[in-house]
Design a protein around this motif. Structure first.
Motif, PDB file in Angstrom:
ATOM      1  N   THR A  64     -10.942 -60.995  41.022  1.00  0.00           N
ATOM      2  CA  THR A  64     -12.387 -61.143  41.041  1.00  0.00           C
ATOM      3  C   THR A  64     -13.014 -59.938  40.352  1.00  0.00           C
ATOM      4  N   THR A  65     -13.824 -60.197  39.345  1.00  0.00           N
ATOM      5  CA  THR A  65     -14.513 -59.141  38.627  1.00  0.00           C
ATOM      6  C   THR A  65     -15.990 -59.258  38.942  1.00  0.00           C
ATOM      7  N   ALA A  66     -16.539 -58.283  39.664  1.00  0.00           N
ATOM      8  CA  ALA A  66     -17.960 -58.284  39.994  1.00  0.00           C
ATOM      9  C   ALA A  66     -18.656 -57.221  39.145  1.00  0.00           C
ATOM     10  N   TYR A  67     -19.808 -57.564  38.614  1.00  0.00           N
ATOM     11  CA  TYR A  67     -20.567 -56.634  37.783  1.00  0.00           C
ATOM     12  C   TYR A  67     -21.845 -56.220  38.500  1.00  0.00           C
ATOM     13  N   LYS A  68     -22.307 -55.010  38.189  1.00  0.00           N
ATOM     14  CA  LYS A  68     -23.532 -54.475  38.763  1.00  0.00           C
ATOM     15  C   LYS A  68     -24.716 -54.808  37.870  1.00  0.00           C
ATOM     16  N   ILE A  69     -25.896 -54.846  38.465  1.00  0.00           N
ATOM     17  CA  ILE A  69     -27.119 -55.002  37.691  1.00  0.00           C
ATOM     18  C   ILE A  69     -27.199 -53.836  36.713  1.00  0.00           C
ATOM     19  N   GLY A  70     -27.535 -54.140  35.486  1.00  0.00           N
ATOM     20  CA  GLY A  70     -27.608 -53.124  34.440  1.00  0.00           C
ATOM     21  C   GLY A  70     -26.408 -53.101  33.526  1.00  0.00           C
ATOM     22  N   THR A  71     -25.309 -53.777  33.894  1.00  0.00           N
ATOM     23  CA  THR A  71     -24.146 -53.862  33.012  1.00  0.00           C
ATOM     24  C   THR A  71     -24.553 -54.567  31.721  1.00  0.00           C
ATOM     25  N   ILE A  72     -24.087 -54.057  30.592  1.00  0.00           N
ATOM     26  CA  ILE A  72     -24.393 -54.645  29.285  1.00  0.00           C
ATOM     27  C   ILE A  72     -23.136 -55.336  28.755  1.00  0.00           C
ATOM     28  N   ARG A 122     -27.768 -67.931  33.626  1.00  0.00           N
ATOM     29  CA  ARG A 122     -26.688 -67.683  34.581  1.00  0.00           C
ATOM     30  C   ARG A 122     -25.360 -68.053  33.938  1.00  0.00           C
ATOM     31  N   ARG A 123     -24.379 -67.159  34.057  1.00  0.00           N
ATOM     32  CA  ARG A 123     -23.076 -67.376  33.437  1.00  0.00           C
ATOM     33  C   ARG A 123     -21.969 -67.104  34.445  1.00  0.00           C
ATOM     34  N   LYS A 124     -20.921 -67.905  34.381  1.00  0.00           N
ATOM     35  CA  LYS A 124     -19.734 -67.698  35.214  1.00  0.00           C
ATOM     36  C   LYS A 124     -18.894 -66.589  34.584  1.00  0.00           C
ATOM     37  N   VAL A 125     -18.371 -65.698  35.424  1.00  0.00           N
ATOM     38  CA  VAL A 125     -17.508 -64.626  34.954  1.00  0.00           C
ATOM     39  C   VAL A 125     -16.070 -65.136  34.899  1.00  0.00           C
ATOM     40  N   SER A 126     -15.412 -64.976  33.762  1.00  0.00           N
ATOM     41  CA  SER A 126     -14.017 -65.389  33.612  1.00  0.00           C
ATOM     42  C   SER A 126     -13.141 -64.525  34.511  1.00  0.00           C
ATOM     43  N   GLN A 127     -12.364 -65.157  35.354  1.00  0.00           N
ATOM     44  CA  GLN A 127     -11.459 -64.418  36.224  1.00  0.00           C
ATOM     45  C   GLN A 127     -10.228 -63.930  35.461  1.00  0.00           C
ATOM     46  N   ASP A 136     -10.322 -62.544  32.163  1.00  0.00           N
ATOM     47  CA  ASP A 136     -10.559 -61.323  31.383  1.00  0.00           C
ATOM     48  C   ASP A 136     -11.905 -60.659  31.642  1.00  0.00           C
ATOM     49  N   GLY A 137     -12.694 -61.166  32.582  1.00  0.00           N
ATOM     50  CA  GLY A 137     -13.970 -60.542  32.920  1.00  0.00           C
ATOM     51  C   GLY A 137     -15.086 -60.802  31.933  1.00  0.00           C
ATOM     52  N   SER A 138     -14.880 -61.712  30.986  1.00  0.00           N
ATOM     53  CA  SER A 138     -15.903 -62.019  29.985  1.00  0.00           C
ATOM     54  C   SER A 138     -16.859 -63.081  30.519  1.00  0.00           C
ATOM     55  N   ILE A 139     -17.941 -63.298  29.766  1.00  0.00           N
ATOM     56  CA  ILE A 139     -18.865 -64.399  30.046  1.00  0.00           C
ATOM     57  C   ILE A 139     -19.026 -65.209  28.765  1.00  0.00           C
ATOM     58  N   ALA A 140     -19.415 -66.463  28.901  1.00  0.00           N
ATOM     59  CA  ALA A 140     -19.617 -67.324  27.734  1.00  0.00           C
ATOM     60  C   ALA A 140     -21.030 -67.129  27.196  1.00  0.00           C
ATOM     61  N   ASN A 141     -21.154 -67.125  25.871  1.00  0.00           N
ATOM     62  CA  ASN A 141     -22.472 -67.196  25.243  1.00  0.00           C
ATOM     63  C   ASN A 141     -22.429 -68.394  24.308  1.00  0.00           C
ATOM     64  N   TRP A 142     -23.467 -68.619  23.550  1.00  0.00           N
ATOM     65  CA  TRP A 142     -23.550 -69.834  22.743  1.00  0.00           C
ATOM     66  C   TRP A 142     -22.496 -69.879  21.640  1.00  0.00           C
ATOM     67  N   TRP A 143     -21.896 -68.750  21.260  1.00  0.00           N
ATOM     68  CA  TRP A 143     -20.990 -68.721  20.131  1.00  0.00           C
ATOM     69  C   TRP A 143     -19.583 -68.272  20.524  1.00  0.00           C
TER      70      TRP A 143
END
Length: 95
Positions: A2-10, A61-66, A68-75
Protein backbone atom coordinates in the motif's frame (compact mmCIF):
# COMPACT_ATOMS: atom_id res chain seq x y z
CA UNK A 1 1.89 -3.16 -0.95
CA UNK A 2 0.00 0.00 0.00
CA UNK A 3 1.44 3.34 -1.07
CA UNK A 4 -0.18 6.31 0.67
CA UNK A 5 0.67 9.86 -0.37
CA UNK A 6 0.45 13.08 1.64
CA UNK A 7 -1.32 16.24 0.58
CA UNK A 8 1.17 18.34 -1.35
CA UNK A 9 2.91 15.42 -3.08
CA UNK A 10 3.68 16.31 -6.71
CA UNK A 11 3.41 13.80 -9.56
CA UNK A 12 5.02 14.22 -13.00
CA UNK A 13 3.73 12.61 -16.19
CA UNK A 14 6.71 12.25 -18.53
CA UNK A 15 4.86 11.62 -21.80
CA UNK A 16 2.40 14.47 -21.34
CA UNK A 17 4.84 16.85 -19.56
CA UNK A 18 2.28 17.53 -16.82
CA UNK A 19 2.50 18.03 -13.07
CA UNK A 20 -0.23 17.15 -10.56
CA UNK A 21 -0.48 18.05 -6.87
CA UNK A 22 -2.24 15.82 -4.33
CA UNK A 23 -5.03 17.84 -2.65
CA UNK A 24 -6.68 14.89 -0.83
CA UNK A 25 -5.64 11.29 -0.18
CA UNK A 26 -6.80 7.93 1.11
CA UNK A 27 -4.67 4.78 1.40
CA UNK A 28 -5.67 3.69 -2.14
CA UNK A 29 -6.58 6.90 -3.99
CA UNK A 30 -5.47 10.49 -4.45
CA UNK A 31 -7.34 13.56 -5.59
CA UNK A 32 -5.07 15.72 -7.74
CA UNK A 33 -5.15 19.05 -9.52
CA UNK A 34 -2.98 19.78 -12.52
CA UNK A 35 -0.35 22.46 -11.97
CA UNK A 36 0.68 25.14 -14.39
CA UNK A 37 4.38 24.98 -15.30
CA UNK A 38 7.30 26.85 -16.82
CA UNK A 39 8.90 25.54 -19.99
CA UNK A 40 12.35 26.48 -21.21
CA UNK A 41 13.69 25.34 -24.55
CA UNK A 42 16.85 23.27 -24.44
CA UNK A 43 18.98 21.25 -26.84
CA UNK A 44 16.54 18.99 -28.66
CA UNK A 45 13.74 19.30 -26.09
CA UNK A 46 12.43 21.33 -23.17
CA UNK A 47 12.91 21.71 -19.41
CA UNK A 48 9.77 21.76 -17.24
CA UNK A 49 9.16 22.95 -13.67
CA UNK A 50 5.80 23.21 -11.86
CA UNK A 51 4.37 26.50 -10.67
CA UNK A 52 3.42 25.42 -7.17
CA UNK A 53 -0.05 26.56 -6.08
CA UNK A 54 -1.03 27.62 -9.62
CA UNK A 55 -3.68 25.14 -10.71
CA UNK A 56 -5.25 24.52 -14.10
CA UNK A 57 -8.31 22.34 -14.42
CA UNK A 58 -10.56 20.63 -11.92
CA UNK A 59 -9.81 18.08 -9.22
CA UNK A 60 -9.57 14.47 -10.40
CA UNK A 61 -9.59 11.34 -8.27
CA UNK A 62 -7.09 8.66 -9.26
CA UNK A 63 -6.38 5.15 -7.98
CA UNK A 64 -2.80 4.60 -6.81
CA UNK A 65 -1.10 1.62 -8.49
CA UNK A 66 -0.12 -0.89 -5.83
CA UNK A 67 2.58 -2.23 -8.17
CA UNK A 68 4.64 0.95 -8.61
CA UNK A 69 2.92 3.82 -6.76
CA UNK A 70 1.99 5.66 -9.97
CA UNK A 71 -1.34 7.19 -10.95
CA UNK A 72 -3.04 7.23 -14.36
CA UNK A 73 -3.37 10.42 -16.37
CA UNK A 74 -4.93 10.91 -19.79
CA UNK A 75 -1.75 9.88 -21.63
CA UNK A 76 -0.20 7.18 -19.46
CA UNK A 77 1.23 7.15 -15.93
CA UNK A 78 2.41 9.87 -13.56
CA UNK A 79 5.06 9.18 -10.90
CA UNK A 80 6.13 11.08 -7.79
CA UNK A 81 8.25 14.07 -8.82
CA UNK A 82 11.85 14.15 -7.58
CA UNK A 83 11.91 17.95 -7.16
CA UNK A 84 14.25 18.56 -10.08
CA UNK A 85 13.60 20.39 -13.33
CA UNK A 86 12.40 17.76 -15.83
CA UNK A 87 13.92 17.40 -19.30
CA UNK A 88 11.84 15.89 -22.06
CA UNK A 89 13.26 15.28 -25.54
CA UNK A 90 9.78 14.47 -26.86
CA UNK A 91 8.08 17.82 -26.63
CA UNK A 92 4.37 17.62 -27.54
CA UNK A 93 4.36 21.38 -28.20
CA UNK A 94 7.20 21.45 -30.74
CA UNK A 95 7.41 17.91 -32.23
Amino acid sequence: MTTAYKIGTIFYATKACEFYEVVAATPKTVTVRQLDYTRELGDGGSYYSPKLGQYIGEEKRRKVSQADGSIANWWGRAYPWDGNEQYNHFDPYTD
